[in-house]
Write a protein that holds these residues in place. Structure first.
Motif, PDB file in Angstrom:
ATOM      1  N   ALA A 260      63.902  52.825  -1.141  1.00  0.00           N
ATOM      2  CA  ALA A 260      62.962  52.393  -2.168  1.00  0.00           C
ATOM      3  C   ALA A 260      62.216  51.195  -1.579  1.00  0.00           C
ATOM      4  CB  ALA A 260      63.698  52.008  -3.441  1.00  0.00           C
ATOM      5  N   LYS A 261      60.986  51.432  -1.172  1.00  0.00           N
ATOM      6  CA  LYS A 261      60.335  50.470  -0.271  1.00  0.00           C
ATOM      7  C   LYS A 261      59.570  49.344  -0.964  1.00  0.00           C
ATOM      8  CE  LYS A 261      60.688  52.721   3.970  1.00  0.00           C
ATOM      9  NZ  LYS A 261      60.667  54.163   3.641  1.00  0.00           N
ATOM     10  N   VAL A 262      59.894  49.018  -2.184  1.00  0.00           N
ATOM     11  CA  VAL A 262      59.092  48.007  -2.860  1.00  0.00           C
ATOM     12  C   VAL A 262      59.312  46.609  -2.287  1.00  0.00           C
ATOM     13  CG1 VAL A 262      58.428  47.014  -5.068  1.00  0.00           C
ATOM     14  CG2 VAL A 262      59.034  49.409  -4.926  1.00  0.00           C
ATOM     15  N   VAL A 263      60.554  46.183  -2.245  1.00  0.00           N
ATOM     16  CA  VAL A 263      60.830  44.924  -1.540  1.00  0.00           C
ATOM     17  C   VAL A 263      61.947  45.159  -0.543  1.00  0.00           C
ATOM     18  CG1 VAL A 263      60.105  43.101  -3.144  1.00  0.00           C
ATOM     19  CG2 VAL A 263      62.307  44.237  -3.482  1.00  0.00           C
ATOM     20  N   HIS A 264      61.835  44.527   0.584  1.00  0.00           N
ATOM     21  CA  HIS A 264      62.836  44.692   1.621  1.00  0.00           C
ATOM     22  C   HIS A 264      63.932  43.654   1.420  1.00  0.00           C
ATOM     23  CE1 HIS A 264      64.603  44.784   5.597  1.00  0.00           C
ATOM     24  NE2 HIS A 264      64.120  46.003   5.672  1.00  0.00           N
ATOM     25  N   PRO A 265      65.210  44.031   1.596  1.00  0.00           N
ATOM     26  CA  PRO A 265      66.284  43.088   1.278  1.00  0.00           C
ATOM     27  C   PRO A 265      66.209  41.789   2.076  1.00  0.00           C
ATOM     28  CG  PRO A 265      67.149  45.001   2.451  1.00  0.00           C
ATOM     29  CD  PRO A 265      65.735  45.319   2.065  1.00  0.00           C
ATOM     30  N   ALA A 266      65.914  41.903   3.362  1.00  0.00           N
ATOM     31  CA  ALA A 266      65.864  40.688   4.188  1.00  0.00           C
ATOM     32  C   ALA A 266      64.797  39.737   3.644  1.00  0.00           C
ATOM     33  CB  ALA A 266      65.550  41.055   5.631  1.00  0.00           C
ATOM     34  N   THR A 267      63.783  40.363   3.070  1.00  0.00           N
ATOM     35  CA  THR A 267      62.681  39.632   2.490  1.00  0.00           C
ATOM     36  C   THR A 267      63.096  38.644   1.428  1.00  0.00           C
ATOM     37  OG1 THR A 267      61.132  41.406   2.788  1.00  0.00           O
ATOM     38  CG2 THR A 267      60.829  40.075   0.856  1.00  0.00           C
TER      39      THR A 267
END
Ligand code: ASP
Ligand code: MG
Length: 432
Positions: A260-267
């Motif tokens: 689910a590409k909305v926000v990246h976890p590392a982000t």
């Protein structure tokens, strides 16, 4: 202070940029940091430019530069007087630098990683120059900052790592909250301690926003994109998918991992560590509440369902595992040697099943594993993940999950490792 981050489609043209200012203006009394991506498609064009430079294709390089200049200059039409002069000067300075870099590379017949990173990060310098002009025109007290002077990184060009203490010290010294002030900053770019320009990797603007927010201990970080927050599942596959009002960081991280590409976890990690809530909103539908990602979320149960294709399932069966120790160590050292990361694992007394995403040398891996037992490799599998809070606590959940599968064969179940994720391995064709 509040950090607002806008992605490429949110700043793709004059109209979109004006919309951005409309979104932030009501919040200006808290002191704002506006972080922007390059205009949609610009980073891709810059990659083409870099390829053209490397291929010593002057004509293409010139065409691309002119097209970029034309597209950005068009936005100046929305500006008059001083705001126009300021934005125009800033644009010209960036294009001058880009042309100098391109010319230098042609002269030298060399386009080093540092040159290509300097070019790649130009899109953000251009978009923010225009936003600054529009903000001034709208009467905002806008300060155009240079993220390369604030975000300090190592020198892994193209995928630079952030040096946090240095970054935090600079950002917190320079970006001081003041009612009415709007700091405009580029996402995606930084510089080494020696001031050499770097980029954080594709899609890196969210990460920049989160870092700036963490450094100033922002009240919240708003990530503005072109969807109504994070959805319960992929709306292209399931039209009844809904947006999720509140979820935890851990859930968002699991979802990102599963595509689910909305926000990246590392982000969002820098925000997570400081307990700063991250709000995901839609520029094209600003009144939609979007999704709040925060440390705790009420309500247990399944929050979202995500799927991932391209999974290979490997099963190693060996009588030698029975009551023995050290078997898993040997097994995983083989994956280590093949630099292959294992995602899901399930073990029984005589076999171990695990999934991998990809392996450079699957035949070599198979041969090495055969030293341990019988190996079965099943390509074309998929992972279906149910993400949510306290999935374990509710026995009803498992019953409902398996009932919903209606006999679709499940090849591996992984539950409990993160407490918020139950993953099932299915045949690729069964995923949808
Ligand atoms: N402009 C950069 C990219 O397209 C960074 C970003 O948009 O986050 O990858
Ligand atoms: Mg982008």
């Amino acid at each position: 202070m509040v950090v607002f981050k806008f992605g490429g489609t949110s700043v793709q043209d004059t109209e979109a940029m004006k919309q951005v200012l409309e979104i932030i203006t009501p919040h200006r009394e808290t002191g704002l940091i506006l972080v922007s991506s390059a205009m949609a498609g610009v980073t891709n064009t810059l990659i083409e430019l870099i390829h053209a430079v490397k291929a010593e294709d002057r004509a293409t390089a010139e065409t691309l530069l002119n097209a970029l200049e034309e597209r950005h200059t068009r936005v100046l039409d929305a500006l008059t007087a001083k705001a126009r002069d300021i934005a125009s000067d800033a644009l010209k300075a960036v294009f001058r630098d880009m042309r100098t870099l391109v010319k230098g590379s042609f002269l030298l017949g060399d386009c080093s990683p540092r040159v290509s990173d300097a070019l790649l990060g130009s899109g953000e310098l251009l978009s923010t120059a225009l936003l600054h002009g529009l903000a001034l025109q709208a009467g905002l007290s806008s300060h155009l900052m240079d993220a390369r002077k604030l975000l300090v990184t190592d020198d892994r060009f193209g995928e630079a790592g952030v040096l946090w203490p240095e970054t935090q010290a600079k950002v917190s010294a320079v970006l001081t909250p003041e009612p009415g002030i709007v700091y405009i900053l580029q996402g995606f770019i930084g510089a080494t301690v020696h001031g050499v320009a770097t980029t954080l990797g594709r899609g890196g603007s969210d990460y920049s926003a989160s870092l700036f927010g963490a450094a100033v201990q922002a009240q919240r970080i708003e990530i503005w994109t072109d969807v109504n927050g994070i959805m319960t599942t992929d709306p292209r596959k399931v039209p009844t998918a809904r947006s999720i009002p509140v979820m935890t960081y851990a859930e968002a991280a699991e979802l990102a991992f599963f595509g689910a590409k909305v926000v990246h976890p590392a982000t969002i990690q820098p925000a997570v560590e400081r307990g700063i809530p991250v709000l995901v909103k839609n520029t094209k539908n600003p009144s939609h509440p979007g999704t709040i990602v925060q440390a705790e979320a009420p309500l247990s149960g399944v929050r979202a369902i995500a799927g991932r294709q391209g999974v290979t399932l490997i099963t190693v069966t060996s009588g030698r595992m029975l009551m023995a120790y050290g078997f898993l160590k040997k097994l995983f050292s083989i994956f280590d040697a093949f630099e292959t990361s294992v995602d899901l694992v399930a073990t029984s007394e005589v076999s171990v099943s695990m999934t991998i995403n990809s392996c450079q040398d699957l035949d070599g891996l198979r041969q090495a594993l055969e030293s341990l037992g019988t190996v079965r490799i099943q390509p074309d599998m998929a992972i279906l993940s149910l993400v949510g809070k306290d999935l374990w606590k509710d026995g009803k959940f498992l019953v409902e999950t398996f009932a919903a599968l209606q006999g679709i064969p499940v090849h591996l179940v992984s539950m409990g490792a993160s407490e918020i994720n139950v993953s099932l391995v299915l045949k690729a064709g069964d995923l949808d």
